[in-house]
Enzyme design. Structure first.
Site, PDB file in Angstrom:
ATOM      1  N   GLU A 165      -6.373  -5.763  -2.157  1.00  0.00           N
ATOM      2  CA  GLU A 165      -5.826  -6.982  -1.562  1.00  0.00           C
ATOM      3  C   GLU A 165      -6.953  -8.000  -1.394  1.00  0.00           C
ATOM      4  O   GLU A 165      -8.049  -7.651  -0.978  1.00  0.00           O
ATOM      5  CB  GLU A 165      -5.288  -6.617  -0.162  1.00  0.00           C
ATOM      6  CG  GLU A 165      -4.564  -7.742   0.554  1.00  0.00           C
ATOM      7  CD  GLU A 165      -4.298  -7.405   2.030  1.00  0.00           C
ATOM      8  OE1 GLU A 165      -5.067  -6.637   2.636  1.00  0.00           O
ATOM      9  OE2 GLU A 165      -3.295  -7.915   2.559  1.00  0.00           O
ATOM     10  N   HIS A 194      -5.324  -1.086   6.561  1.00  0.00           N
ATOM     11  CA  HIS A 194      -4.381  -2.056   5.990  1.00  0.00           C
ATOM     12  C   HIS A 194      -3.104  -1.935   6.812  1.00  0.00           C
ATOM     13  O   HIS A 194      -2.380  -0.942   6.689  1.00  0.00           O
ATOM     14  CB  HIS A 194      -4.157  -1.685   4.516  1.00  0.00           C
ATOM     15  CG  HIS A 194      -3.214  -2.572   3.776  1.00  0.00           C
ATOM     16  ND1 HIS A 194      -3.402  -3.923   3.658  1.00  0.00           N
ATOM     17  CD2 HIS A 194      -2.089  -2.292   3.065  1.00  0.00           C
ATOM     18  CE1 HIS A 194      -2.418  -4.442   2.910  1.00  0.00           C
ATOM     19  NE2 HIS A 194      -1.619  -3.463   2.550  1.00  0.00           N
ATOM     20  N   HIS A 254      -7.833 -11.596   9.235  1.00  0.00           N
ATOM     21  CA  HIS A 254      -7.722 -11.041   7.881  1.00  0.00           C
ATOM     22  C   HIS A 254      -8.891 -11.607   7.106  1.00  0.00           C
ATOM     23  O   HIS A 254      -8.970 -12.807   6.899  1.00  0.00           O
ATOM     24  CB  HIS A 254      -6.394 -11.405   7.212  1.00  0.00           C
ATOM     25  CG  HIS A 254      -6.356 -10.907   5.805  1.00  0.00           C
ATOM     26  ND1 HIS A 254      -6.139  -9.591   5.490  1.00  0.00           N
ATOM     27  CD2 HIS A 254      -6.583 -11.539   4.639  1.00  0.00           C
ATOM     28  CE1 HIS A 254      -6.202  -9.449   4.182  1.00  0.00           C
ATOM     29  NE2 HIS A 254      -6.482 -10.606   3.652  1.00  0.00           N
ATOM     30  N   GLU A 272      -0.205  -3.055   6.671  1.00  0.00           N
ATOM     31  CA  GLU A 272       1.058  -2.856   5.959  1.00  0.00           C
ATOM     32  C   GLU A 272       1.311  -1.402   5.558  1.00  0.00           C
ATOM     33  O   GLU A 272       2.433  -1.031   5.228  1.00  0.00           O
ATOM     34  CB  GLU A 272       1.095  -3.740   4.698  1.00  0.00           C
ATOM     35  CG  GLU A 272       1.227  -5.215   4.981  1.00  0.00           C
ATOM     36  CD  GLU A 272      -0.122  -5.920   5.134  1.00  0.00           C
ATOM     37  OE1 GLU A 272      -1.098  -5.265   5.564  1.00  0.00           O
ATOM     38  OE2 GLU A 272      -0.186  -7.116   4.812  1.00  0.00           O
ATOM     39  N   GLU A 286     -13.615  -7.712   9.943  1.00  0.00           N
ATOM     40  CA  GLU A 286     -13.797  -7.097   8.629  1.00  0.00           C
ATOM     41  C   GLU A 286     -15.118  -7.538   7.993  1.00  0.00           C
ATOM     42  O   GLU A 286     -15.825  -6.744   7.371  1.00  0.00           O
ATOM     43  CB  GLU A 286     -12.619  -7.436   7.714  1.00  0.00           C
ATOM     44  CG  GLU A 286     -11.330  -6.760   8.182  1.00  0.00           C
ATOM     45  CD  GLU A 286     -10.174  -6.935   7.235  1.00  0.00           C
ATOM     46  OE1 GLU A 286      -9.421  -5.966   7.052  1.00  0.00           O
ATOM     47  OE2 GLU A 286     -10.004  -8.047   6.664  1.00  0.00           O
ATOM     48  N   ASP A 336     -10.163  -2.949   2.760  1.00  0.00           N
ATOM     49  CA  ASP A 336      -9.313  -2.097   3.613  1.00  0.00           C
ATOM     50  C   ASP A 336      -9.518  -0.609   3.380  1.00  0.00           C
ATOM     51  O   ASP A 336      -9.051   0.210   4.180  1.00  0.00           O
ATOM     52  CB  ASP A 336      -7.831  -2.432   3.392  1.00  0.00           C
ATOM     53  CG  ASP A 336      -7.438  -3.746   4.055  1.00  0.00           C
ATOM     54  OD1 ASP A 336      -8.232  -4.285   4.848  1.00  0.00           O
ATOM     55  OD2 ASP A 336      -6.333  -4.240   3.760  1.00  0.00           O
ATOM     56  N   HIS A 347      -9.442 -10.466   0.015  1.00  0.00           N
ATOM     57  CA  HIS A 347     -10.049 -10.613   1.343  1.00  0.00           C
ATOM     58  C   HIS A 347     -10.965 -11.832   1.331  1.00  0.00           C
ATOM     59  O   HIS A 347     -12.147 -11.736   1.652  1.00  0.00           O
ATOM     60  CB  HIS A 347     -10.803  -9.338   1.738  1.00  0.00           C
ATOM     61  CG  HIS A 347      -9.910  -8.320   2.380  1.00  0.00           C
ATOM     62  ND1 HIS A 347      -9.030  -7.536   1.660  1.00  0.00           N
ATOM     63  CD2 HIS A 347      -9.693  -7.969   3.693  1.00  0.00           C
ATOM     64  CE1 HIS A 347      -8.350  -6.749   2.478  1.00  0.00           C
ATOM     65  NE2 HIS A 347      -8.729  -6.988   3.720  1.00  0.00           N
TER      66      HIS A 347
END
Lengths: 247, 247, 247, 247, 247, 247
Positions: free
Chosen positions: E29, E115, E167, E117, E172, E40, E31
């Protein structure tokens, strides 16, 4: 009059044209000693009926069985009567219902739930459905996302304890009192103090004792039908706004 | 009082013990201009509520969406509003609901339907469920199998035209008149003569024109709530007998 | 000459053009002490070979294993040797075979069975296949639906007991006598009187003793190869008519 | 006499006791202009019938449709008539057939194929079946693994070109000549020289022209029924030895 | 030394005994312009390696591909390179990996993700796995649930904007700076002000423009490797505590 | 520089345009006492990184878990740590990853494996993917198919014992010595003589003792990093040639 499909005939359906379709997905989950198992279906369904009266939504026959209840959101599978289906089946079921309405020319959908645990699976069903049918649009709503924090502060006199302890508590009880007074047993509402629920990492098999024995996370004693009515009004307004924007 | 799970709380469920569980699976299928889409769910569900009052059956939240309607039994997927799920999903859904009640200690099940097209798929679900859980038992009933031919002859004065043209016709109309008079529109019942339905080999895609434009196979004009009541009584008696034998 | 694909080479197949394809789905199911397990495959397959000679049908390699046998139609899974696959797998298998012939340009299909229990699953396979390939057409036939009642009355001298007791009985025995005399053991046909089979609600697990110990529901003693031949002729004629209409 | 289940009755099956069951899985795949589509089923099935006569194996009804043909082993999906099912369905089908024989008490299985492309999928089916039923045992054999190189050298006078070009070539032609002379068209065998097949990385979609237009990789002109008979004898001997060791 | 299975040999594995197994599931994904696609996965994996050094956890080979990224948590499927698998496949994959370690005697599992999701799908996989293997235990953790709000307040000088805009932002970035400085491009961090992200009802197909063009929801400019190190320490401590309690 | 997606950001991905994508699928399988579990992933992945540097391939995040190891190719599921997923899940996973890159406009794929047992399942995934997306092309390569026999003869001084005993033996050891010297334990290489592995019919459940206790089929003592480097060069050259031809 609400366009409630479970009561309609086919010629009535035939007149609904390109009207948006609301599909409500619930749960069969304990909601304390004072609310029915189907609380998570009844609230979205009743809200959709109101929306239907106001803006012509077609309310499809609902899906009672939802995804497994989790302790972290106040339930868990260990209470008697909490009954669920697998993620895989729930996703397929919802995807296929949307597809079969699409086959008939419906392209606008409101996917409504009041059961937090359904969210990710309804989302995948909506993704797969719209990926295969790019001319369709799905708006997915949990009713509790539609209430402003200030409203809750006001309605509960500053005593709203936060969504993390809301399961069979103030908001759900008030809404069922508003829509289905005959299904609430106010005398059975536990006194239980608002012991803040301490979320731990999720553990499987589900440990015992995460949820209080009553099945609720916070006493629903402050709930009234009037508060429920005020909440319902705000939710219906908010969703009507979303539908006006999206469709 | 009927043990209707959609209205019950978990402590009430906890008291049901080893009581048999009735799961009704319906259809969302056109039933002519005078009956609602959910006719095939309403009839078994109402019968189960009566059985519940009489012999303590627990009536589980129902499943509205059933298998695809077929022209040969009076429906077909081409009428507006007829909405269905696939065989694979229906089977999984029913199997998983049975399994999740079994996880909670329930072992006796009545699987009720009023939609002929569901039969084979409910049967497979029951087979797979009991194969995996040999201590469980499932009795599977279509309500229309429980009426004696002589009863139908008597109730309809010898004019019962046979099951092969019964779709939204005499029996279903009478039963909905009995259980839900508000959902029947007697004034919209078509006059249509009893043109014998000519079954041809099943053809896919579904050919147009197999079912009369009204969606019914025989006029429901002879139906009354009284006849419906008499039918309901015989069906409830018969199933009560079966349950007494089997459980 | 019949176009029997199991005996053909690819250049022969290449010449069949847009010819209709017959796919026969059978069962591996006990058929009494006098008929082979594959009775339900042999009859449709032999009928298709005759149709192939008459009207150029291409007969695809057959599928031996069908859906689970049910007591209500004279079988049940408890007889030694009755072997079946699940509904989900049978549907996928048939759908994929149809799809793979369609990939090669075939668009007209005759889906033939002689095993009642297959019907709903073949139907779903045909639905899914034609939904995905709207330029294809599937005609689905159980051979026993093609015989007129008056023919049966005539051939069996008014003693045809009705389809509800026909399993390994008069019609199947006569047809196998006609097509495969070497596979019938007339001396082992039970004497068993025509005790009318009493259908009860379907119960799972399958109760013992529903079907007589011989595995047949009515004595096949009146069957002859001549009767079988006459039946085959009527069936072939009827299907040829259907194919002429549909393709 | 061979215990060929497609010809047997249930009382005959009931006598087979704990006998091993042979399940043959074939393919519907072009085998040049001179051999039938079902070559890959016929050879294992005929070998099993011989084994049955010799050592009491029960030969189950076969599965005609196998996995997709690949150019690398001489086929490919582009030849007219080559028809296949998906890996997922083939695996499920075989696993379920094994399971349903196991339900009846059978625990020893010979899984036979002559279609190289089936191998990995039959293997997974056998793994899953025995993982779920640890008291069962499956021996999985491709007939062509049972021939010693020196035998092939001897039978074909040192001219056996190697398995990598064997598709509808010397060994398969000889075996079908031995078992089914009526299904071989010797006059149509292409003269084609043994152009070594050049395996390239597998490419999808399947590139055109990988396999010679005849569909065979090496001329079958040296094949005779006598050679086929000698091969069959060695294969049957070898498998009989394996079965004696394993069961 | 960390027990990192991707670097180990089988005799080393054989010595791990009944040690807990950590399975990390990531995402591919976007970033932002400054962090790698695998952010992630990297964070949970590095945390697990530290845990392994401290308390003997076995770190299984990771799963890179996770569930579809959603705009509501800062991603969405419309950014180049964001690549995902379906919910059904992710659930099966994780369930099967757990099952296959269990086959080898492992019974304690840490299922780690970063993550959001993935959460519901990992949860279902863990439920199904432990339902089938009641002697196993799975602890499921998203690393970001392990940080105390007060720590974030302190580390970011009271400027932590809340998880809803995190995000590819402060936390992160700091953690990747700590663990993989070579994979961070500090010079590419967008200046973008902390425009509060306005969650709307989820809509499918995913509307354009929900996430800022950079792919991040809040500027990561305040992140440093030192902060990352402090966060890592707290997370590792907290999980070590959980593992000590649970296993 | 190699385009290694696990280290890239989305703007870097966005620049890759219509570049081919390499997806490596490995195994978690014992490779003797001297090589890591992930040998089958590392070799293809490192080869792809080299190809990426040379011809601009985009290397996707890899898939560690592959299909079950089989004794016939030197592994088997009985060694500690060998961990696998089912065929069905592996196929779905790979198909979905390819599909999701295709959604983003990628149409050229290199599917690389070094685990023989993956082959048939990757093949089916590639078939299904390209059937659904005919504008895509997949080249599927096992690295060991790219080495010429004469090279192996030369590099190992005529002592290459043949691929049938190559598991954790000469070629894999040399390649890991070349790419990851830190992951090889030369001192633990067993002395074991090259006892030719005797393939028997595949039997399930997997019999004990088929593979030597060390887990390797032939001593890897002749392997050196230099030989590994020479092999890698030939493999990279060969695949670069294939990619130039195919894309």
């Amino acid at each position: 009059m609400a366009k409630e499909m479970i009561r309609m005939t086919w010629p009535e359906f035939a007149e609904t044209g390109d009207c948006a379709v609301a599909l409500c997905v619930g749960s069969v989950e304990q909601h304390g000693p004072h609310l029915p198992f189907t609380t998570d279906l009844l609230i979205p369904y009743d809200i959709c009926l109101e929306l239907s009266e106001r803006c012509g939504l077609l309310v499809a026959p609902p899906v009672y069985y939802g995804y497994r209840s989790q302790p972290a959101t106040g339930g868990g599978m260990s209470f008697p009567g909490t009954t669920a289906v697998s993620a895989a089946t729930l996703m397929k079921l919802v995807e296929e219902i949307l597809c079969d309405f699409h086959r008939q020319g419906k392209k606008k959908f409101l996917l409504m739930s009041g059961h937090y645990e359904n969210t990710a699976f309804l989302s995948e069903a909506a993704y797969l459905f719209t990926e295969a049918h790019p001319d369709a649009k799905v708006v997915m709503i949990n009713w509790f996302e539609m209430l402003r924090p200030e409203t809750l502060e006001r309605l509960f006199d500053g005593k709203f304890p936060g969504w993390e302890v809301e399961h069979a508590s103030l908001t759900e009880t008030a809404l069922i009192m508003h829509y289905h007074p005959d299904l609430v047993h106010p005398d059975r509402i536990p006194d239980q103090e608002g012991k803040p629920f301490c979320p731990r990492p999720t553990v499987y098999p589900e440990p015992a004792g995460l949820v209080p024995p009553s099945g609720i996370l916070y006493s629903a004693k402050g709930a009234t039908a009037e508060i429920g009515g005020a909440m319902a009004e705000e939710i219906v307004d908010a969703i009507a706004g979303v539908l006006a924007d999206e469709f």
